[in-house]
Design a protein around this motif. Structure first.
Motif, PDB file in Angstrom:
ATOM      1  N   PHE A   1       3.188 -10.648   5.205  1.00 45.47           N
ATOM      2  CA  PHE A   1       3.896  -9.985   4.091  1.00 45.47           C
ATOM      3  C   PHE A   1       3.585  -8.544   4.360  1.00 45.47           C
ATOM      4  O   PHE A   1       4.514  -7.670   3.999  1.00 45.47           O
ATOM      5  CB  PHE A   1       3.239 -10.521   2.852  1.00 45.47           C
ATOM      6  CG  PHE A   1       3.860 -11.665   2.325  1.00 45.47           C
ATOM      7  CD1 PHE A   1       5.235 -11.570   1.788  1.00 45.47           C
ATOM      8  CD2 PHE A   1       3.171 -12.716   2.158  1.00 45.47           C
ATOM      9  CE1 PHE A   1       5.713 -12.690   1.340  1.00 45.47           C
ATOM     10  CE2 PHE A   1       3.695 -13.950   1.591  1.00 45.47           C
ATOM     11  CZ  PHE A   1       4.939 -13.972   1.030  1.00 45.47           C
ATOM     12  N   ALA A   2       2.481  -8.068   4.778  1.00 49.31           N
ATOM     13  CA  ALA A   2       2.311  -6.521   5.221  1.00 49.31           C
ATOM     14  C   ALA A   2       3.212  -6.204   5.842  1.00 49.31           C
ATOM     15  O   ALA A   2       3.691  -5.011   5.869  1.00 49.31           O
ATOM     16  CB  ALA A   2       0.722  -6.563   5.555  1.00 49.31           C
TER      17      ALA A   2
ATOM     18  N   SER B   1       7.055 -14.909   6.290  1.00 42.22           N
ATOM     19  CA  SER B   1       5.797 -14.936   5.469  1.00 42.22           C
ATOM     20  C   SER B   1       5.557 -16.160   4.454  1.00 42.22           C
ATOM     21  O   SER B   1       4.548 -16.651   4.244  1.00 42.22           O
ATOM     22  CB  SER B   1       5.640 -13.507   4.687  1.00 42.22           C
ATOM     23  OG  SER B   1       5.890 -12.553   5.677  1.00 42.22           O
ATOM     24  N   PHE B   2       6.776 -16.097   3.954  1.00 41.44           N
ATOM     25  CA  PHE B   2       6.614 -17.200   2.532  1.00 41.44           C
ATOM     26  C   PHE B   2       6.763 -18.553   3.427  1.00 41.44           C
ATOM     27  O   PHE B   2       6.040 -19.603   3.053  1.00 41.44           O
ATOM     28  CB  PHE B   2       7.953 -17.214   2.263  1.00 41.44           C
ATOM     29  CG  PHE B   2       8.246 -18.060   0.983  1.00 41.44           C
ATOM     30  CD1 PHE B   2       7.458 -18.179  -0.249  1.00 41.44           C
ATOM     31  CD2 PHE B   2       9.231 -19.405   0.760  1.00 41.44           C
ATOM     32  CE1 PHE B   2       7.584 -19.020  -1.393  1.00 41.44           C
ATOM     33  CE2 PHE B   2       9.319 -20.140  -0.033  1.00 41.44           C
ATOM     34  CZ  PHE B   2       8.488 -20.071  -1.326  1.00 41.44           C
ATOM     35  N   PHE B   3       7.351 -18.876   4.616  1.00 46.56           N
ATOM     36  CA  PHE B   3       7.332 -20.322   5.280  1.00 46.56           C
ATOM     37  C   PHE B   3       5.902 -20.380   5.514  1.00 46.56           C
ATOM     38  O   PHE B   3       5.331 -21.436   5.343  1.00 46.56           O
ATOM     39  CB  PHE B   3       7.994 -20.137   6.635  1.00 46.56           C
ATOM     40  CG  PHE B   3       7.753 -21.454   7.541  1.00 46.56           C
ATOM     41  CD1 PHE B   3       8.383 -22.565   7.159  1.00 46.56           C
ATOM     42  CD2 PHE B   3       6.989 -21.367   8.557  1.00 46.56           C
ATOM     43  CE1 PHE B   3       8.076 -23.688   7.986  1.00 46.56           C
ATOM     44  CE2 PHE B   3       6.739 -22.523   9.292  1.00 46.56           C
ATOM     45  CZ  PHE B   3       7.322 -23.525   9.069  1.00 46.56           C
TER      46      PHE B   3
ATOM     47  N   LEU C   1       3.430   2.346  -0.802  1.00 48.23           N
ATOM     48  CA  LEU C   1       4.141   1.173  -0.361  1.00 48.23           C
ATOM     49  C   LEU C   1       4.978   0.432  -1.404  1.00 48.23           C
ATOM     50  O   LEU C   1       6.017  -0.182  -0.990  1.00 48.23           O
ATOM     51  CB  LEU C   1       3.190   0.069   0.016  1.00 48.23           C
ATOM     52  CG  LEU C   1       1.954   0.160   1.245  1.00 48.23           C
ATOM     53  CD1 LEU C   1       0.919  -0.767   1.274  1.00 48.23           C
ATOM     54  CD2 LEU C   1       2.654   0.607   2.315  1.00 48.23           C
ATOM     55  N   LEU C   2       4.882   1.037  -2.476  1.00 50.09           N
ATOM     56  CA  LEU C   2       5.783   0.185  -3.711  1.00 50.09           C
ATOM     57  C   LEU C   2       6.969   1.356  -4.039  1.00 50.09           C
ATOM     58  O   LEU C   2       7.714   0.958  -5.170  1.00 50.09           O
ATOM     59  CB  LEU C   2       5.051   0.099  -4.815  1.00 50.09           C
ATOM     60  CG  LEU C   2       3.928  -0.971  -4.838  1.00 50.09           C
ATOM     61  CD1 LEU C   2       2.646  -0.772  -3.796  1.00 50.09           C
ATOM     62  CD2 LEU C   2       3.408  -1.602  -6.203  1.00 50.09           C
ATOM     63  N   LYS C   3       7.358   2.330  -3.358  1.00 49.11           N
ATOM     64  CA  LYS C   3       8.315   3.350  -4.030  1.00 49.11           C
ATOM     65  C   LYS C   3       9.542   2.708  -3.911  1.00 49.11           C
ATOM     66  O   LYS C   3      10.572   2.998  -4.617  1.00 49.11           O
ATOM     67  CB  LYS C   3       8.386   4.417  -2.890  1.00 49.11           C
ATOM     68  CG  LYS C   3       7.128   5.368  -2.990  1.00 49.11           C
ATOM     69  CD  LYS C   3       6.799   5.859  -4.319  1.00 49.11           C
ATOM     70  CE  LYS C   3       5.411   6.849  -4.498  1.00 49.11           C
ATOM     71  NZ  LYS C   3       5.297   7.220  -5.900  1.00 49.11           N
ATOM     72  N   GLY C   4       9.890   1.838  -3.223  1.00 49.84           N
ATOM     73  CA  GLY C   4      11.397   1.125  -3.035  1.00 49.84           C
ATOM     74  C   GLY C   4      11.380   0.204  -4.397  1.00 49.84           C
ATOM     75  O   GLY C   4      12.691  -0.521  -4.227  1.00 49.84           O
ATOM     76  N   LEU C   5      10.376  -0.262  -4.672  1.00 49.68           N
ATOM     77  CA  LEU C   5      10.597  -1.333  -5.990  1.00 49.68           C
ATOM     78  C   LEU C   5      11.025  -0.782  -7.397  1.00 49.68           C
ATOM     79  O   LEU C   5      10.741   0.232  -7.741  1.00 49.68           O
ATOM     80  CB  LEU C   5       9.233  -1.887  -6.163  1.00 49.68           C
ATOM     81  CG  LEU C   5       8.773  -3.004  -5.123  1.00 49.68           C
ATOM     82  CD1 LEU C   5       7.447  -3.630  -5.474  1.00 49.68           C
ATOM     83  CD2 LEU C   5       9.745  -4.271  -4.977  1.00 49.68           C
TER      84      LEU C   5
END
Length: 423
Positions: free
Chosen positions: A28-29, A53-55, A314-318
């Motif tokens: 995920f990172a 990642s989810f898998f 890391l969260l700027k696009g959310l």
């Protein structure tokens, strides 16, 4: 298949799921941080690594379910009766809640915050004795299955709500701001970071000293007075696996290994800290603070900035509104489940086990406080229009209340639920 074989499979499945969660967290990172790598299509990169990642996390969850099923079969009862089993179950339900929320919202970054919570809770579970223990009489009831599992399921959705709310704060707090409000927001974000690291510090300290074989033994005298005024004295031996910064009240050293020049305990627990193991529990809290402070300071020295400011880019696009919505929906799902498990069915079980619906036991009181807290959150959210930063802070602090109910009450306060505490 023998009971021993089932328990061995359970043990291995627990370890495999733990390592798979760690790998999934790294994936995920990569999905989130790798978007900034050169010559990468950020959308395609995140989508690809998000699926990977989810898998991996889903395979880890299958392993976790295998642990749960085989331990249930091996123990002959549902494995939620002590701290090892309950925290293991809670981490599994956090992953179930994360999986449900992820499938609804498809936010890859949520895994970067939800997976560490599950991993930390699993690591915390591993601190406690993993041996199958016989149930005490009051636990031999169908209500054990209903009360504990539903309470943990509700708390797992609160954990996902906490992760999304904390992401919202990291996304919206102005870490470069100089005014009073911004400074206060930054301080509380760092305090939340430190609270999480404090749990990690405790886990690191326990496993480090366990690996070194550290041990100290005290003889503690417990003096009790009955209703007739008769005084009795009982001697208990208390074993420490962490260096005794705080020794039991009214105790003497029977044996103690030296650590960093510490040949005698620095302090004795005060008289109002009751119980033979109360001093050891207080010592555990002190080591959690010390270990967390050391790790936090080392991280600050390494990155030379507040940890919240380090993570925030890391969260700027959310979209903050999406994070706010995820947090609210997760808590809204968890609240009725928690209400049934932690209050309604708990009171029915209390009536059957102890002959009363309510007895002001510390765990009961803190479960009620947790319920009232989240009731206030939903009330403020729905009727007062609390959204965004206000709602997120309430969600973050609410999960800290939940963690104190789960961990702090067992370590600090003696009560009818102390059978779930440390061994």
């Amino acid at each position: 298949m023998s009971t021993q074989d089932l328990l061995e499979i359970s043990k291995q499945a627990f370890m495999y799921s733990f390592f798979l969660y760690c790998i999934a967290f790294i994936a995920f990172a990569v999905a989130v941080i790798g978007k900034s790598w050169r010559n990468r299509d950020p959308v395609r990169h995140e989508r690809k690594w998000g699926r990977i990642s989810f898998f991996i996390s889903s395979v880890g969850l299958l392993g976790h379910l295998l642990y749960f099923g085989t331990r249930w079969a091996g123990a002959g009862r549902i494995p939620v009766s002590n701290m090892y089993e309950f925290m293991s179950f809670l981490s599994m339900m956090i992953m179930v809640a994360f999986t449900i929320v992820f499938l609804i919202y498809r936010k890859t970054l949520l895994g970067l915050f939800a997976l560490p919570i599950a991993v930390i809770v699993m690591a915390y579970a591993a601190v406690f004795p993993a041996e199958v223990q016989p149930l005490i009489p009051s636990l031999k009831s169908i209500w054990l299955y209903i009360h504990v599992t539903l309470a943990a399921t509700g708390e797992s959705f609160f954990a996902v709500g906490f992760a999304a709310a904390f992401m919202y704060l990291l996304r919206t707090v102005n870490f470069d701001g100089k005014d009073k409000v911004d400074r206060r927001q930054k301080w509380w974000v760092e305090f939340t970071m430190f609270s999480i690291i404090m749990v990690i510090g405790f886990i690191v300290a326990v496993f480090a000293f366990r690996a070194s074989g550290y041990q100290a033994v005290f003889t503690s005298q417990q003096i009790t007075t009955d209703t007739a005024g008769q005084t009795t004295t009982k001697e208990d031996k208390v074993e420490y696996n962490l260096p005794p910064i705080v020794a039991p009240y009214n105790s003497k050293v029977e044996s103690m290994q030296s650590f960093a020049g510490l040949d005698q305990p620095l302090l004795h627990a005060p008289s109002w800290v009751e119980g033979a193991t109360a001093g050891r529990k207080l010592n555990t809290i002190v080591w959690s603070i010390v270990g967390g402070a050391i790790i936090y300071l080392l991280l600050r020295l390494l990155v030379r900035r507040p940890l919240g400011k380090l993570v925030s880019p890391l969260l700027k696009g959310l979209d903050p509104d999406d994070l706010d919505e995820i947090s609210y929906r997760a808590i809204a799902i968890g609240f009725p489940i928690f209400t049934l498990g932690a209050l309604v069915f708990a009171m029915i079980w209390a009536q059957q086990a102890w002959g009363r619906f309510w007895g002001w036991d510390p765990k009961e009181v803190w479960a009620l406080i947790s319920w009232l807290y989240y009731s206030a959150y939903l009330h403020l959210r729905l009727s007062r229009g609390f959204q965004g930063r206000k709602a997120s802070w309430i969600a973050v602090l609410g999960f800290l209340v939940i963690m104190f109910t789960l961990v702090g009450v067992n370590l600090v306060i003696a009560g009818l639920h102390s059978y779930a505490g440390t061994n």
